[in-house]
Scaffold this motif. Sequence first.
Motif, PDB file in Angstrom:
ATOM      1  N   VAL A  52      11.190   5.367   2.862  1.00 13.98           N
ATOM      2  CA  VAL A  52      11.037   6.029   1.558  1.00 13.98           C
ATOM      3  C   VAL A  52      12.129   5.546   0.609  1.00 13.98           C
ATOM      4  CG1 VAL A  52      11.138   8.232   0.315  1.00 13.98           C
ATOM      5  CG2 VAL A  52       9.846   8.070   2.439  1.00 13.98           C
ATOM      6  N   SER A  53      13.354   5.449   1.102  1.00 13.96           N
ATOM      7  CA  SER A  53      14.467   4.979   0.269  1.00 13.96           C
ATOM      8  C   SER A  53      14.204   3.572  -0.250  1.00 13.96           C
ATOM      9  CB  SER A  53      15.780   4.996   1.050  1.00 13.96           C
ATOM     10  OG  SER A  53      16.132   6.303   1.378  1.00 13.96           O
ATOM     11  N   GLN A  54      13.719   2.695   0.623  1.00 16.65           N
ATOM     12  CA  GLN A  54      13.386   1.326   0.203  1.00 16.65           C
ATOM     13  C   GLN A  54      12.289   1.332  -0.853  1.00 16.65           C
ATOM     14  OE1 GLN A  54      12.105  -0.758   3.700  1.00 16.65           O
ATOM     15  NE2 GLN A  54      14.187  -1.323   4.319  1.00 16.65           N
ATOM     16  N   ILE A  55      11.271   2.147  -0.629  1.00 16.83           N
ATOM     17  CA  ILE A  55      10.133   2.194  -1.545  1.00 16.83           C
ATOM     18  C   ILE A  55      10.574   2.670  -2.919  1.00 16.83           C
ATOM     19  CG2 ILE A  55       7.959   3.383  -2.054  1.00 16.83           C
ATOM     20  CD1 ILE A  55       7.428   3.362   1.018  1.00 16.83           C
ATOM     21  N   THR A  96      11.299  14.730  -4.456  1.00 14.26           N
ATOM     22  CA  THR A  96      12.485  14.206  -3.785  1.00 14.26           C
ATOM     23  C   THR A  96      12.040  13.281  -2.653  1.00 14.26           C
ATOM     24  OG1 THR A  96      12.604  15.988  -2.143  1.00 14.26           O
ATOM     25  CG2 THR A  96      13.763  16.352  -4.253  1.00 14.26           C
ATOM     26  N   ALA A  97      12.976  12.502  -2.137  1.00 15.70           N
ATOM     27  CA  ALA A  97      12.663  11.623  -1.005  1.00 15.70           C
ATOM     28  C   ALA A  97      12.180  12.445   0.184  1.00 15.70           C
ATOM     29  CB  ALA A  97      13.886  10.790  -0.638  1.00 15.70           C
ATOM     30  N   HIS A 117       4.419  11.413   5.595  1.00 21.27           N
ATOM     31  CA  HIS A 117       4.801  11.074   6.963  1.00 21.27           C
ATOM     32  C   HIS A 117       5.317   9.634   7.048  1.00 21.27           C
ATOM     33  CE1 HIS A 117       3.082  14.867   8.109  1.00 21.27           C
ATOM     34  NE2 HIS A 117       1.978  14.537   7.480  1.00 21.27           N
ATOM     35  N   ILE A 118       6.247   9.336   6.142  1.00 18.48           N
ATOM     36  CA  ILE A 118       6.889   8.032   6.102  1.00 18.48           C
ATOM     37  C   ILE A 118       8.349   8.225   6.489  1.00 18.48           C
ATOM     38  CG2 ILE A 118       7.522   6.071   4.640  1.00 18.48           C
ATOM     39  CD1 ILE A 118       5.206   6.762   2.807  1.00 18.48           C
ATOM     40  N   MET A 148       0.831  -1.196   0.000  1.00 17.20           N
ATOM     41  CA  MET A 148       0.000   0.000   0.000  1.00 17.20           C
ATOM     42  C   MET A 148       0.873   1.256   0.000  1.00 17.20           C
ATOM     43  SD  MET A 148      -3.466   0.457   2.031  1.00 17.20           S
ATOM     44  CE  MET A 148      -3.899   1.987   2.787  1.00 17.20           C
ATOM     45  N   ALA A 149       1.966   1.240   0.741  1.00 16.10           N
ATOM     46  CA  ALA A 149       2.866   2.395   0.781  1.00 16.10           C
ATOM     47  C   ALA A 149       3.466   2.669  -0.596  1.00 16.10           C
ATOM     48  CB  ALA A 149       3.974   2.168   1.805  1.00 16.10           C
TER      49      ALA A 149
END
Length: 153
Positions: free
Chosen positions: A65-68, A50-51, A59-60, A33-34
């Motif tokens: 965020v980097s993994q996603i 940007t990340a 609000h992650i 979902m993310a």
Amino acid sequence: MIANEIALLRGGQIKYLLGQQMDSLCKKYHLRMADIEVLFYLKNNPEENTASDIQKSLHINKGYVSQIVKGLSEKGYLTVTTDEKDRRYMYYTVTDKTYEITDAHQKIWDTLGARIFKDISPEDREVFDRVTVTVCNNITEMMNEKPYCILDK
């Protein structure tokens, strides 16, 4: 605060309902979902790509965020551009492969919104929207304050 306000602010019911609706979309594309939320955000906010932008808006956690974005890039959903002046900055852009997913996501939100606000007059909806903006602004203001425990005051 009354129980309904607390429940709405916690978002549990809406998260659960959205999770139910998004489950088949996640399974179809083998995404979390993310992942879909990030794709949807980037599609609708191409100038905030940007990340750090993603982290602040959704609000992650920055590590998550980097993994996603890494996973979405590897799957061909995002292109990554490095800033020419400062190589630490990466810009993420959705690819055409993303539109089927984000269109389905939008349809889910539109359908949920129509059902959630069923039988609510346009006037009451305007009041709700104004109150929601104020509540969100208050929450954002509190998030920007130095963390403290309310019970310590």
